[in-house]
Design a protein around this motif. Structure first.
Motif, short mmCIF file in Angstrom:
data_model
loop_
_atom_site.label_atom_id
_atom_site.label_comp_id
_atom_site.label_asym_id
_atom_site.label_seq_id
_atom_site.Cartn_x
_atom_site.Cartn_y
_atom_site.Cartn_z
N ALA A 22 0.84 -1.20 0.00
CA ALA A 22 0.00 0.00 0.00
C ALA A 22 0.87 1.24 0.00
CB ALA A 22 -0.92 0.00 1.21
N GLN A 23 0.81 2.00 -1.08
CA GLN A 23 1.52 3.27 -1.15
C GLN A 23 0.67 4.35 -0.49
OE1 GLN A 23 4.54 3.14 -2.34
NE2 GLN A 23 4.53 1.22 -3.47
N ALA A 24 1.24 5.52 -0.32
CA ALA A 24 0.48 6.65 0.25
C ALA A 24 -0.74 6.93 -0.64
CB ALA A 24 1.37 7.88 0.34
N GLY A 25 -1.88 7.07 -0.02
CA GLY A 25 -3.10 7.35 -0.78
C GLY A 25 -3.72 6.14 -1.42
N SER A 26 -3.21 4.94 -1.12
CA SER A 26 -3.75 3.72 -1.72
C SER A 26 -5.20 3.50 -1.31
CB SER A 26 -2.90 2.53 -1.29
OG SER A 26 -3.54 1.31 -1.60
N ILE A 27 -6.01 3.02 -2.24
CA ILE A 27 -7.41 2.70 -1.95
C ILE A 27 -7.61 1.18 -1.98
CG2 ILE A 27 -9.81 2.94 -2.72
CD1 ILE A 27 -9.03 5.66 -3.87
N GLY A 28 -7.32 0.57 -3.13
CA GLY A 28 -7.55 -0.86 -3.29
C GLY A 28 -6.67 -1.71 -2.38
N THR A 29 -5.37 -1.48 -2.42
CA THR A 29 -4.46 -2.28 -1.59
C THR A 29 -4.70 -2.03 -0.11
OG1 THR A 29 -2.81 -2.22 -3.36
CG2 THR A 29 -2.05 -2.87 -1.18
N ARG A 30 -5.01 -0.78 0.23
CA ARG A 30 -5.30 -0.48 1.64
C ARG A 30 -6.52 -1.27 2.12
NH1 ARG A 30 -1.91 0.86 4.89
NH2 ARG A 30 -2.78 -0.96 5.91
N TRP A 31 -7.54 -1.36 1.25
CA TRP A 31 -8.73 -2.15 1.62
C TRP A 31 -8.34 -3.61 1.82
CZ3 TRP A 31 -11.01 -6.43 -0.41
CH2 TRP A 31 -12.26 -6.79 0.13
N MET A 32 -7.51 -4.15 0.94
CA MET A 32 -7.10 -5.55 1.07
C MET A 32 -6.38 -5.79 2.39
SD MET A 32 -5.84 -6.27 -2.84
CE MET A 32 -5.18 -7.89 -2.48
N LEU A 33 -5.45 -4.90 2.72
CA LEU A 33 -4.69 -5.07 3.96
C LEU A 33 -5.58 -4.98 5.19
CD1 LEU A 33 -1.54 -2.95 3.00
CD2 LEU A 33 -1.59 -5.43 3.34
N ASP A 34 -6.58 -4.13 5.12
CA ASP A 34 -7.43 -3.91 6.30
C ASP A 34 -8.61 -4.86 6.39
OD1 ASP A 34 -5.78 -1.81 6.97
OD2 ASP A 34 -7.11 -0.25 6.15
N HIS A 35 -9.07 -5.41 5.25
CA HIS A 35 -10.34 -6.14 5.28
C HIS A 35 -10.31 -7.54 4.68
CE1 HIS A 35 -12.35 -2.48 6.62
NE2 HIS A 35 -11.77 -1.83 5.64
N LEU A 36 -9.39 -7.84 3.77
CA LEU A 36 -9.42 -9.14 3.10
C LEU A 36 -8.88 -10.22 4.04
CD1 LEU A 36 -10.07 -10.73 0.56
CD2 LEU A 36 -7.80 -10.16 -0.33
N VAL A 37 -9.69 -11.24 4.30
CA VAL A 37 -9.30 -12.33 5.21
C VAL A 37 -9.66 -13.66 4.56
CG1 VAL A 37 -9.58 -10.94 7.30
CG2 VAL A 37 -11.54 -12.23 6.40
N PRO A 38 -9.04 -14.76 5.02
CA PRO A 38 -9.38 -16.08 4.48
C PRO A 38 -10.88 -16.36 4.56
CG PRO A 38 -7.39 -16.22 5.79
CD PRO A 38 -7.92 -14.83 5.98
#
Length: 358
Positions: free
Chosen positions: A85-101
């Motif tokens: 997740a780079q600064a200002g990331s939307i998609g990757t930030r969502w994955m890091l915060d919400h995507l789970v098995p």
């Protein structure tokens, strides 16, 4: 006694089937590897170095984000992407915060032309920075799993040693076969952790030390635009045949040949003339663009103090007062000096009419 039976036919995953996340592995701060499987049991068929486009249900509406596949097709039961997740990331930030098995996502692909299989060679040079390491990881794992001898010089650049993605896994592979030669380049060491490897920005000297036979290798490069440009300029300055150079920006992977943007690098040409005015000496000389300012001065009977003649020591620093030069240095001049109009005469090529204080 086991019965000999023919293996069952296994279907190939099609993008009409959603992917199920089966693991999320943190790699470093703001970076994780996400592994998916096909609920139907289908296997994944792709070329090492290709990418997937994920459909992500972020707040405010669905977005599509493209990620290079970091796993290898030699392990086809699952597929992994590694995202930072780079600064200002939307998609990757969502994955890091919400995507789970257990969660499912729709995906398109695999696609892309950035694969060593597209230009098979006996020797490879992989050069990457940051998360640009992902396609190199896929290609290296493929060759490692294949079991046949490989010859890879693998260079990755990072801010700190702790930010080298896949370092442990790559060092494990390199410890098992003789053909994976790893080199790390960092900007600074981690606190309280001595670093004995390369430091600074990658340059021609480092390339020559890490891969002395670089002229014989097929080069694959991935990273931010300015990083790849610096690599290209270093290779061009060393006389590398750029027909054997391939690059993929992790911000804009190429899906089809028509998407390839021609490189518009400045490359000095022997058949193109330039004019250098040495203002303090009152001398003007005409030279081809391939001559350096230092060589032109010597040919004109002028003396510019010099040392290494390779852009390292900074002895030949002079001020340019007009015109443009193409300079590929190896650390002998600071960005502040360049902004103030200084150049290194030993590695600066005149582009058109140039005036210097000599």
């Amino acid at each position: 006694m086991m019965k000999d039976t023919a293996p069952e036919a296994v279907a190939i995953w099609q993008q009409s089937e959603p992917l199920e996340c089966v693991s999320v592995i943190p790699e470093m701060p703001n970076t994780a590897s996400f592994t998916f499987r096909a609920p139907s049991g289908a296997i994944f068929d792709f070329r090492p170095g290709q990418f997937l486009t994920l459909e992500l249900p972020v707040p405010g509406g669905t977005v599509h984000r493209t990620y290079t596949i970091s796993s290898s097709p030699s392990r086809p039961r699952s597929i992994t992407i590694t995202a930072k997740a780079q600064a200002g990331s939307i998609g990757t930030r969502w994955m890091l915060d919400h995507l789970v098995p257990g969660m499912t996502l729709r995906a398109m692909g695999p696609a892309g032309l950035f694969s060593h299989i597209e230009a098979a060679a006996d020797k490879y040079l992989f050069i990457s920075a940051g998360s640009g390491i992902t396609p190199m990881m896929s290609m290296t794992t493929w060759m490692f799993d294949l079991g046949t001898p490989a010859d890879i010089v693998f260079i990755n650049c990072a801010r700190r040693p702790s930010e080298i993605i896949f370092r442990n896994r790559l060092e494990h592979m390199a410890s098992r076969v003789p053909g994976i030669d790893l080199h790390w380049v960092v900007e600074a060491p981690d606190l309280y952790a001595p670093w004995t490897g390369y430091r600074g920005q990658i340059n021609q000297l480092m390339l020559g030390l890490m891969a002395p036979d670089y002229l014989e290798r097929e080069v694959y490069c991935c990273g931010p635009g300015p990083f790849m440009q610096a690599v290209r300029e270093a290779l061009q300055g060393l006389g590398f045949d750029m027909d054997h150079y391939h690059q993929e920006s992790f911000q804009a992977p190429v899906a089809v040949p028509s998407d390839i943007v021609p490189l518009d690098d400045v490359v000095p040409q022997e058949d193109t003339g330039a004019e250098i005015t040495f203002a303090l000496s009152g001398v003007t000389t005409k030279v081809p663009e391939t001559d350096t300012i230092l060589a032109a001065a010597k040919a004109a009977g002028l003396n510019i103090p010099s040392g290494c003649t390779f852009g390292v020591c900074g002895t030949c620093r002079i001020r340019k007062t007009a015109g443009d030069v193409h300079m590929v240095h190896n650390g002998g001049i600071s960005d502040d000096d360049i902004a103030d109009g200084y150049i290194l005469a030993c590695c600066s090529h005149p582009m058109g009419a140039v005036t210097v204080d000599v």
